[in-house]
Scaffold this motif. Structure first.
Motif, PDB file in Angstrom:
ATOM      1  N   UNK A 146       0.839  -1.237   0.070  1.00 11.80           N
ATOM      2  CA  UNK A 146      -0.059   0.035  -0.013  1.00 11.80           C
ATOM      3  C   UNK A 146       0.925   1.210   0.053  1.00 11.80           C
ATOM      4  N   UNK A 147       0.474   2.195  -0.728  1.00 15.98           N
ATOM      5  CA  UNK A 147       1.215   3.546  -0.800  1.00 15.98           C
ATOM      6  C   UNK A 147       0.287   4.413  -0.874  1.00 15.98           C
ATOM      7  N   UNK A 148       0.561   5.312   0.241  1.00 12.75           N
ATOM      8  CA  UNK A 148      -0.243   6.563   0.510  1.00 12.75           C
ATOM      9  C   UNK A 148       0.549   7.858  -0.166  1.00 12.75           C
ATOM     10  N   UNK A 149      -0.194   8.727  -0.777  1.00 15.90           N
ATOM     11  CA  UNK A 149       0.489   9.930  -1.348  1.00 15.90           C
ATOM     12  C   UNK A 149      -0.579  11.145  -1.070  1.00 15.90           C
ATOM     13  N   UNK A 150      -0.010  12.412  -1.289  1.00 14.97           N
ATOM     14  CA  UNK A 150      -0.807  13.821  -1.224  1.00 14.97           C
ATOM     15  C   UNK A 150      -0.815  14.050  -2.800  1.00 14.97           C
ATOM     16  N   UNK A 151      -2.105  13.983  -3.099  1.00 17.00           N
ATOM     17  CA  UNK A 151      -2.436  14.060  -4.437  1.00 17.00           C
ATOM     18  C   UNK A 151      -1.697  15.493  -5.227  1.00 17.00           C
ATOM     19  N   UNK A 152      -2.233  16.334  -4.511  1.00 18.18           N
ATOM     20  CA  UNK A 152      -1.832  17.766  -5.238  1.00 18.18           C
ATOM     21  C   UNK A 152      -0.150  17.715  -5.182  1.00 18.18           C
ATOM     22  N   UNK A 153       0.615  17.327  -4.374  1.00 23.66           N
ATOM     23  CA  UNK A 153       2.082  17.305  -4.309  1.00 23.66           C
ATOM     24  C   UNK A 153       2.336  16.122  -5.312  1.00 23.66           C
ATOM     25  N   UNK A 154       1.705  15.160  -5.350  1.00 22.42           N
ATOM     26  CA  UNK A 154       2.441  14.219  -6.451  1.00 22.42           C
ATOM     27  C   UNK A 154       2.095  14.728  -8.139  1.00 22.42           C
ATOM     28  N   UNK A 155       0.963  15.573  -8.050  1.00 31.87           N
ATOM     29  CA  UNK A 155       0.782  15.971  -9.493  1.00 31.87           C
ATOM     30  C   UNK A 155       1.670  16.939 -10.081  1.00 31.87           C
ATOM     31  N   UNK A 156       2.565  17.635  -9.235  1.00 29.31           N
ATOM     32  CA  UNK A 156       3.017  18.552  -9.490  1.00 29.31           C
ATOM     33  C   UNK A 156       4.680  18.095 -10.165  1.00 29.31           C
ATOM     34  N   UNK A 157       4.726  16.620 -10.026  1.00 29.50           N
ATOM     35  CA  UNK A 157       5.813  16.081 -10.667  1.00 29.50           C
ATOM     36  C   UNK A 157       6.091  16.586 -12.072  1.00 29.50           C
ATOM     37  N   UNK A 158       7.310  16.741 -12.529  1.00 26.63           N
ATOM     38  CA  UNK A 158       7.551  17.057 -13.987  1.00 26.63           C
ATOM     39  C   UNK A 158       7.185  15.912 -14.777  1.00 26.63           C
ATOM     40  N   UNK A 159       7.383  14.796 -14.554  1.00 30.09           N
ATOM     41  CA  UNK A 159       7.436  13.656 -15.371  1.00 30.09           C
ATOM     42  C   UNK A 159       6.606  12.537 -14.577  1.00 30.09           C
ATOM     43  N   UNK A 160       6.008  11.677 -15.463  1.00 31.90           N
ATOM     44  CA  UNK A 160       5.432  10.410 -14.992  1.00 31.90           C
ATOM     45  C   UNK A 160       5.769   9.332 -15.787  1.00 31.90           C
ATOM     46  N   UNK A 161       5.875   8.107 -14.918  1.00 29.06           N
ATOM     47  CA  UNK A 161       6.009   6.765 -15.458  1.00 29.06           C
ATOM     48  C   UNK A 161       5.235   6.574 -16.698  1.00 29.06           C
ATOM     49  N   UNK A 162       5.586   6.202 -17.739  1.00 28.43           N
ATOM     50  CA  UNK A 162       4.753   5.768 -18.922  1.00 28.43           C
ATOM     51  C   UNK A 162       4.320   4.384 -18.828  1.00 28.43           C
TER      52      UNK A 162
END
Length: 331
Positions: A146-162
């Motif tokens: 299980x992995x918890x995240x803060x959505x708004x913070x994660x969405x600010x990443x420059x690139x995402x795993x394709x």
């Protein structure tokens, strides 16, 4: 399209007024095959995963295999309405015997789509669920992550795993989830009626009522467990079902606090005993009652996943500290 659960065939609080004190809410997720995006809640879709962040892997030894299924062939067979071919396992070693195995992404849920989702540690409002694709030990045990995240913070990443890393073969076809969009819907729920989940006198009356209904109306009679208490399928919050194991006390291994049900993952959205829960949108309007429910994997088994021997997977978290390790319970 929304999904709407029909009214229960019996007003359970009118029959058992004491149950009003136990009424809870659960969010039925209603997964259906589709093309979800990484910023959506889903089962089996692309994870919101920053590029460069290590993908979760299982480092434990795994059971050797002799046959399996190629993920790409599973996908092609499903698209064509067929079954994939089972193939000999390549090489002499199971992946993981001499190296880590990437987890399979099962689901991700945002609280902005599922308001009933419990809060994670440090204000986390996105939870991601994974399963090791292989089994462990003589009892075919499973490992989850299980992995918890803060959505708004994660969405600010420059690139995402394709595309996440993937094992070349899977032991079973139902290790690979079908990408599904969700249609969250809140409904009332009541505790499983067994052992000490409710007062003994109330459980005895519920059992007697079930018997009387079956005697009067036959096999299609409504029952408390199947029709009035807990809906089938994927759901958030509410009460756990205990059909296979009987009720269990789940305490936090760190602090002993009774744990809270975060999520239930079910292989079946409906079966012969729970057809009354089938949404109106998944029924044939030309037919009546249980006969009106549509069949086939898109309705009965939309995610194509299986947990144990067709059990429910309950994910429990600690309400005192959601950062404590979760517990994964098959029932």
């Amino acid at each position: 399209m929304t999904r709407t659960t029909p009214p229960r065939p019996v007003n359970v609080e009118a029959v058992f007024p004491e149950l009003a004190a136990y009424r809870g809410r659960t969010t039925r997720l209603h997964p259906r095959p589709g093309r979800p995006g990484m910023r959506e809640s889903h089962v089996g879709g692309p994870m919101l995963w920053p590029e460069g962040e290590p993908w979760p892997v299982c480092h434990e030894p795994h059971r050797p295999e002799t046959e399996g299924y190629v993920p790409a062939e599973i996908r092609r067979a499903r698209a064509a309405g067929g079954r994939p071919r089972r193939r000999p396992w390549p090489g002499a070693e199971t992946p993981g015997e001499d190296g880590p195995v990437p987890y399979v992404a099962l689901a991700q849920l945002f609280r902005r789509h599922v308001p009933g989702l419990a809060a994670g540690p440090d204000g986390a409002d996105l939870v991601q669920i994974f399963r090791c694709p292989f089994t462990h030990g003589p009892y075919l045990e499973r490992r989850y992550h299980l992995r918890w995240r803060r959505a708004a913070e994660t969405e600010r990443a420059e690139r995402f795993l394709a595309a996440p890393p993937e094992v070349p073969m899977l032991r079973w076809e139902n290790e690979l989830p079908e990408p599904c969009v969700l249609h969250p819907e809140e409904v009332d729920t009541y505790p499983w009626a067994e052992d000490d989940t409710l007062p003994a006198s109330l459980i005895a009356r519920i059992d007697a009522w079930d018997d009387a209904q079956a005697a009067e109306h036959g096999p299609d009679a409504p029952s408390y467990q199947f029709d009035l208490s807990i809906p089938p399928g994927w759901r958030v919050g509410g009460y756990p079902s205990w059909a296979s194991t009987g009720p269990m006390a789940i305490g936090c291994e760190c602090c002993g606090t009774p744990m809270r049900l975060l999520l239930t993952a079910g292989g079946d959205e409906m079966d012969a005993g729970s057809r009354s829960w089938a949404p109106w949108e998944d029924r044939d309007p030309s037919l009546r009652e249980k006969a009106s429910t549509k069949g086939g994997p898109p309705f009965a088994q939309p995610t194509r996943l299986r947990f144990g021997r067709d059990r429910d997977l309950h994910v429990f978290i600690c309400p005192a500290d959601p950062g404590h390790p979760p517990q994964w319970v098959l029932s």
